[in-house]
Scaffold this motif. Structure first.
Motif, PDB file in Angstrom:
ATOM      1  N   MET A   3       0.715  -1.202   0.014  1.00 30.43           N
ATOM      2  CA  MET A   3      -0.126   0.084  -0.145  1.00 30.43           C
ATOM      3  C   MET A   3       0.897   1.378   0.260  1.00 30.43           C
ATOM      4  O   MET A   3       1.485   1.625   1.230  1.00 30.43           O
TER       5      MET A   3
ATOM      6  N   TRP B 261       9.167  -1.001   2.897  1.00 37.93           N
ATOM      7  CA  TRP B 261       8.534  -2.222   2.965  1.00 37.93           C
ATOM      8  C   TRP B 261       9.646  -3.373   2.741  1.00 37.93           C
ATOM      9  O   TRP B 261       9.728  -4.459   3.309  1.00 37.93           O
TER      10      TRP B 261
ATOM     11  N   GLU C  65       0.387   4.531   0.041  1.00 37.21           N
ATOM     12  CA  GLU C  65      -0.050   5.330   0.922  1.00 37.21           C
ATOM     13  C   GLU C  65       0.365   5.153   2.283  1.00 37.21           C
ATOM     14  O   GLU C  65       0.408   6.171   3.259  1.00 37.21           O
ATOM     15  N   ARG C  66       0.776   4.009   2.956  1.00 36.55           N
ATOM     16  CA  ARG C  66       1.326   3.740   3.998  1.00 36.55           C
ATOM     17  C   ARG C  66       2.817   3.669   4.210  1.00 36.55           C
ATOM     18  O   ARG C  66       2.958   4.134   5.463  1.00 36.55           O
ATOM     19  N   SER C  67       3.555   3.464   3.220  1.00 35.28           N
ATOM     20  CA  SER C  67       5.081   3.705   3.512  1.00 35.28           C
ATOM     21  C   SER C  67       5.572   3.681   1.942  1.00 35.28           C
ATOM     22  O   SER C  67       5.105   3.142   1.185  1.00 35.28           O
TER      23      SER C  67
END
Length: 193
Positions: A70, A79, A72-74
């Motif tokens: 995702m 990741w 928008e999260r990282s």
């Protein structure tokens, strides 16, 4: 008019193509990030063959689960390097479960892991990475050593206590104090909320 290639695509766009089964997108992503991922795994493991296996395993997981990322999260690199670090630490734990020399740790290898550019890539910005290095250097030796064993080697509190010959409560206290000092150091510089 310029023709766009895989090298021109951002990581998120490559991941979207990988999720659709595009092998060339995976190759482009590996070409872009494979060397740094390997460097991180090698710093943690100290063994090139196992480091290569970890990186290949991580990219295989990316192939299988590209749709799970995702953006928008990282950032993708956060990741990726978190997966590499976690898998490398899992390898260290498996190695320690077998009788071997892996339980011994050289202080120089911890310092190298702490200063490695691939480890720094886990941090969202170079400013934060520099602040973390400064904060680590400012810690008392006993607190820094416990923090390094916990985060760069993935050792449990009990393993650290046994290795250092210290009571478990002392190890937990040192780790808590070290983390608190790191947090305060970064917060004072406006790098944490």
């Amino acid at each position: 008019m310029k023709e766009w290639g895989y090298a021109d695509l951002e990581d998120a766009a490559l991941l979207a193509r990988i999720a659709g089964g595009d092998e060339q997108a995976l190759a482009a992503l590996y070409d872009r990030h494979g060397a740094r991922a390997f460097s991180l795994a090698l710093r943690i493991l100290g063994d090139p063959e196992t480091a290569e296996e970890v990186v290949l395993d991580v990219f295989w997981s990316i192939w299988q689960h590209a749709g799970a990322f995702m953006p928008e999260r990282s950032r993708f690199t956060t990741w990726l390097y978190a997966m590499v670090r976690n898998r490398a630490i899992d390898q260290l734990r498996r190695r320690r479960a077998r009788p071997s020399r892996a339980h011994e740790i050289e202080p120089e290898s911890l310092e190298a892991a702490a200063a490695d550019p691939a480890v720094e890539s886990l941090v969202e910005a170079e400013e934060l990475a520099q602040a973390v290095r400064e904060a680590m250097a400012a810690l008392p030796e006993a607190q820094r050593r416990v923090l390094e064993l916990a985060y760069f080697r993935g050792w449990s509190h009990r393993e650290i206590a046994e290795y250092l010959g210290e009571p478990l409560g002392t190890v937990k206290s040192r780790l808590h104090l070290a983390l608190r000092k790191l947090h305060d150091w970064l917060a004072e510089r406006g790098l944490l909320p």
